[in-house]
Write a protein that holds these residues in place. Sequence first.
Motif, PDB file in Angstrom:
ATOM      1  N   LYS A 181       0.823  -1.209   0.000  1.00  0.00           N
ATOM      2  CA  LYS A 181       0.000   0.000   0.000  1.00  0.00           C
ATOM      3  C   LYS A 181       0.857   1.260   0.000  1.00  0.00           C
ATOM      4  CE  LYS A 181      -3.989  -2.160   2.242  1.00  0.00           C
ATOM      5  NZ  LYS A 181      -4.934  -2.130   3.383  1.00  0.00           N
ATOM      6  N   ALA A 182       2.145   1.125   0.241  1.00  0.00           N
ATOM      7  CA  ALA A 182       3.049   2.277   0.231  1.00  0.00           C
ATOM      8  C   ALA A 182       3.017   2.992  -1.114  1.00  0.00           C
ATOM      9  CB  ALA A 182       4.475   1.837   0.562  1.00  0.00           C
ATOM     10  N   THR A 183       2.750   2.249  -2.183  1.00  0.00           N
ATOM     11  CA  THR A 183       2.767   2.864  -3.522  1.00  0.00           C
ATOM     12  C   THR A 183       1.615   3.828  -3.725  1.00  0.00           C
ATOM     13  OG1 THR A 183       1.519   1.010  -4.452  1.00  0.00           O
ATOM     14  CG2 THR A 183       3.918   0.861  -4.513  1.00  0.00           C
ATOM     15  N   ALA A 184       0.579   3.752  -2.889  1.00  0.00           N
ATOM     16  CA  ALA A 184      -0.589   4.621  -3.045  1.00  0.00           C
ATOM     17  C   ALA A 184      -0.491   5.892  -2.207  1.00  0.00           C
ATOM     18  CB  ALA A 184      -1.859   3.863  -2.673  1.00  0.00           C
ATOM     19  N   GLU A 185       0.578   6.043  -1.430  1.00  0.00           N
ATOM     20  CA  GLU A 185       0.699   7.224  -0.576  1.00  0.00           C
ATOM     21  C   GLU A 185       1.038   8.464  -1.418  1.00  0.00           C
ATOM     22  OE1 GLU A 185      -0.134   7.102   2.456  1.00  0.00           O
ATOM     23  OE2 GLU A 185      -0.068   4.954   2.903  1.00  0.00           O
ATOM     24  N   ASN A 186       0.769   9.642  -0.838  1.00  0.00           N
ATOM     25  CA  ASN A 186       1.062  10.900  -1.535  1.00  0.00           C
ATOM     26  C   ASN A 186       2.562  11.186  -1.607  1.00  0.00           C
ATOM     27  OD1 ASN A 186      -1.528  11.804  -2.226  1.00  0.00           O
ATOM     28  ND2 ASN A 186      -1.872  12.712  -0.203  1.00  0.00           N
ATOM     29  N   PHE A 187       3.355  10.487  -0.819  1.00  0.00           N
ATOM     30  CA  PHE A 187       4.776  10.781  -0.712  1.00  0.00           C
ATOM     31  C   PHE A 187       5.560   9.475  -0.786  1.00  0.00           C
ATOM     32  CE2 PHE A 187       2.735  10.434   3.390  1.00  0.00           C
ATOM     33  CZ  PHE A 187       3.449   9.422   3.990  1.00  0.00           C
ATOM     34  N   PRO A 188       6.839   9.520  -1.179  1.00  0.00           N
ATOM     35  CA  PRO A 188       7.639   8.303  -1.252  1.00  0.00           C
ATOM     36  C   PRO A 188       7.965   7.782   0.143  1.00  0.00           C
ATOM     37  CG  PRO A 188       9.008  10.228  -1.696  1.00  0.00           C
ATOM     38  CD  PRO A 188       7.596  10.724  -1.604  1.00  0.00           C
ATOM     39  N   VAL A 189       7.703   6.497   0.393  1.00  0.00           N
ATOM     40  CA  VAL A 189       7.924   5.925   1.717  1.00  0.00           C
ATOM     41  C   VAL A 189       9.375   5.504   1.910  1.00  0.00           C
ATOM     42  CG1 VAL A 189       7.316   4.012   3.251  1.00  0.00           C
ATOM     43  CG2 VAL A 189       5.523   5.181   1.939  1.00  0.00           C
ATOM     44  N   ALA A 190       9.912   4.742   0.984  1.00  0.00           N
ATOM     45  CA  ALA A 190      11.293   4.255   1.097  1.00  0.00           C
ATOM     46  C   ALA A 190      11.866   4.115  -0.313  1.00  0.00           C
ATOM     47  CB  ALA A 190      11.335   2.926   1.839  1.00  0.00           C
ATOM     48  N   PRO A 191      12.142   5.240  -0.984  1.00  0.00           N
ATOM     49  CA  PRO A 191      12.594   5.189  -2.367  1.00  0.00           C
ATOM     50  C   PRO A 191      13.947   4.506  -2.532  1.00  0.00           C
ATOM     51  CG  PRO A 191      12.759   7.416  -1.495  1.00  0.00           C
ATOM     52  CD  PRO A 191      12.020   6.622  -0.476  1.00  0.00           C
ATOM     53  N   ALA A 192      14.207   4.057  -3.760  1.00  0.00           N
ATOM     54  CA  ALA A 192      15.385   3.232  -4.042  1.00  0.00           C
ATOM     55  C   ALA A 192      16.698   3.967  -3.851  1.00  0.00           C
ATOM     56  CB  ALA A 192      15.295   2.691  -5.472  1.00  0.00           C
ATOM     57  N   PHE A 193      16.685   5.304  -3.858  1.00  0.00           N
ATOM     58  CA  PHE A 193      17.956   6.019  -3.716  1.00  0.00           C
ATOM     59  C   PHE A 193      18.484   6.013  -2.285  1.00  0.00           C
ATOM     60  CE2 PHE A 193      14.696   9.450  -3.470  1.00  0.00           C
ATOM     61  CZ  PHE A 193      14.979   9.947  -2.200  1.00  0.00           C
ATOM     62  N   LEU A 194      17.673   5.563  -1.325  1.00  0.00           N
ATOM     63  CA  LEU A 194      18.130   5.515   0.058  1.00  0.00           C
ATOM     64  C   LEU A 194      19.007   4.289   0.289  1.00  0.00           C
ATOM     65  CD1 LEU A 194      14.887   6.415   2.039  1.00  0.00           C
ATOM     66  CD2 LEU A 194      16.829   7.913   1.532  1.00  0.00           C
ATOM     67  N   PRO A 195      19.878   4.322   1.282  1.00  0.00           N
ATOM     68  CA  PRO A 195      20.634   3.121   1.636  1.00  0.00           C
ATOM     69  C   PRO A 195      19.690   1.979   1.992  1.00  0.00           C
ATOM     70  CG  PRO A 195      21.494   5.059   2.782  1.00  0.00           C
ATOM     71  CD  PRO A 195      20.230   5.487   2.121  1.00  0.00           C
ATOM     72  N   ARG A 196      20.090   0.751   1.659  1.00  0.00           N
ATOM     73  CA  ARG A 196      19.226  -0.405   1.881  1.00  0.00           C
ATOM     74  C   ARG A 196      18.783  -0.521   3.345  1.00  0.00           C
ATOM     75  NH1 ARG A 196      18.121  -5.439  -0.537  1.00  0.00           N
ATOM     76  NH2 ARG A 196      16.504  -6.394   0.753  1.00  0.00           N
ATOM     77  N   ALA A 197      19.674  -0.241   4.272  1.00  0.00           N
ATOM     78  CA  ALA A 197      19.327  -0.357   5.683  1.00  0.00           C
ATOM     79  C   ALA A 197      18.213   0.621   6.038  1.00  0.00           C
ATOM     80  CB  ALA A 197      20.556  -0.114   6.552  1.00  0.00           C
ATOM     81  N   ARG A 252      15.996   1.861   3.949  1.00  0.00           N
ATOM     82  CA  ARG A 252      14.765   1.424   3.265  1.00  0.00           C
ATOM     83  C   ARG A 252      14.070   0.330   4.066  1.00  0.00           C
ATOM     84  NH1 ARG A 252      17.897   0.827  -1.432  1.00  0.00           N
ATOM     85  NH2 ARG A 252      17.172  -1.311  -1.695  1.00  0.00           N
ATOM     86  N   ASP A 253      14.829  -0.645   4.501  1.00  0.00           N
ATOM     87  CA  ASP A 253      14.235  -1.743   5.268  1.00  0.00           C
ATOM     88  C   ASP A 253      13.610  -1.234   6.564  1.00  0.00           C
ATOM     89  OD1 ASP A 253      14.982  -3.507   3.325  1.00  0.00           O
ATOM     90  OD2 ASP A 253      16.624  -4.409   4.462  1.00  0.00           O
ATOM     91  N   ASP A 254      14.322  -0.345   7.255  1.00  0.00           N
ATOM     92  CA  ASP A 254      13.818   0.144   8.533  1.00  0.00           C
ATOM     93  C   ASP A 254      12.582   1.025   8.335  1.00  0.00           C
ATOM     94  OD1 ASP A 254      15.891  -1.237   9.625  1.00  0.00           O
ATOM     95  OD2 ASP A 254      17.034   0.524  10.284  1.00  0.00           O
ATOM     96  N   LEU A 255      12.600   1.865   7.312  1.00  0.00           N
ATOM     97  CA  LEU A 255      11.442   2.725   7.042  1.00  0.00           C
ATOM     98  C   LEU A 255      10.233   1.891   6.623  1.00  0.00           C
ATOM     99  CD1 LEU A 255      13.176   5.687   5.187  1.00  0.00           C
ATOM    100  CD2 LEU A 255      12.186   5.734   7.487  1.00  0.00           C
ATOM    101  N   MET A 256      10.462   0.825   5.861  1.00  0.00           N
ATOM    102  CA  MET A 256       9.341  -0.030   5.467  1.00  0.00           C
ATOM    103  C   MET A 256       8.781  -0.783   6.661  1.00  0.00           C
ATOM    104  SD  MET A 256       8.333   0.447   2.440  1.00  0.00           S
ATOM    105  CE  MET A 256       7.195  -0.948   2.382  1.00  0.00           C
ATOM    106  N   ALA A 257       9.641  -1.129   7.612  1.00  0.00           N
ATOM    107  CA  ALA A 257       9.148  -1.792   8.823  1.00  0.00           C
ATOM    108  C   ALA A 257       8.248  -0.848   9.610  1.00  0.00           C
ATOM    109  CB  ALA A 257      10.322  -2.265   9.679  1.00  0.00           C
ATOM    110  N   VAL A 258       8.657   0.405   9.722  1.00  0.00           N
ATOM    111  CA  VAL A 258       7.825   1.396  10.404  1.00  0.00           C
ATOM    112  C   VAL A 258       6.539   1.635   9.623  1.00  0.00           C
ATOM    113  CG1 VAL A 258       7.678   3.846  11.019  1.00  0.00           C
ATOM    114  CG2 VAL A 258       9.703   2.517  11.649  1.00  0.00           C
ATOM    115  N   TYR A 259       6.651   1.707   8.288  1.00  0.00           N
ATOM    116  CA  TYR A 259       5.449   1.896   7.472  1.00  0.00           C
ATOM    117  C   TYR A 259       4.483   0.731   7.663  1.00  0.00           C
ATOM    118  CZ  TYR A 259       2.228   2.249   3.619  1.00  0.00           C
ATOM    119  OH  TYR A 259       1.061   2.317   2.882  1.00  0.00           O
TER     120      TYR A 259
END
Length: 303
Positions: free
Chosen positions: A19-35, A37-44
């Motif tokens: 569901k992150a893809t439907a948000e108005n803002f990028p949740v964990a875009p690919a340009f971020l460090p992998r660590a 991204r994983d942590d932000l997606m866990a919070v999301y």
Amino acid sequence: MSPGSGTRPDAPARATLDKATAENFPVAPAFLPRAWRDDLMAVYGYARLVDDIGDGDLAPGGHDAALLGVPPEAAGDRLALLDAFEADLGRVFDGTPRHPLLQALRPVVRRHALTPGPFLGLIAANRQDQQVSRYETYEDLLAYCELSANPVGRLVLSITGTSTPERVRRSDMICTALQIVEHLQDVTEDLARDRVYLPAEDMRRFHVTEADLKAPSAGASVRALIAFEAARARTLLDEGTPLVTSVHGRLRLLLAGFVGGGRAALAAVAAAGFDVAPGPPKPTRTGLLREAAAVLRPTPRKG
């Protein structure tokens, strides 16, 4: 589990994360460090799941309720689910949580020494949604956003190691603005849930009734009210924007995406003539990128 943990999430957990893809803002875009991204997606995943519980949007079949230890006969009881969810949150900090999305959160909490406060705030907001469906004043709405939105920004700052009192203050402005923008987009959807997030005092000021909000197309008074609330959200975004230039590197890009997403959503609402009755006006990806770039563009010096 998180994408980087070595264990693939089950289908319902994956659907929640998607569901992150439907948000108005990028949740964990690919340009971020992998660590990150994983942590932000866990919070999301945590934030999205608690919102889905509060909105009654869990996947059918009672899978999430069973994971949380809620018996089948109570699987539709949102308050019981929130209680069970809070108990599982406690196991994130002291034990082994049951739900895969909270299992993914546990290493993030330990890695960044996160405290329960922001997570509990999101649960409290969803409990409030079960008990409060109208807000009398703008200040009442801001107090709700303090629970429903601001904790997310604070967690982002904690995960990226950039939290300071001033950054938290600016982040709160941005997160509250994003929440208000979402409320403006979702007036019709919220009405279907018997919720109105437009302050009652403002509705009276603009001579708008709930019957007016239910019309298939917004009249002039409703449009004026939506424009008024949109201007408030834009002011909050502008006041929070210095947060972006207070950080560096890829985090600056991420925060510009948050602000740009809010501005693009507001532009979409304005482009619809502030008529949100037919459904939520959504920003385009091009619009989001354009607004994010504008946030990053240096402001010319006067004189």
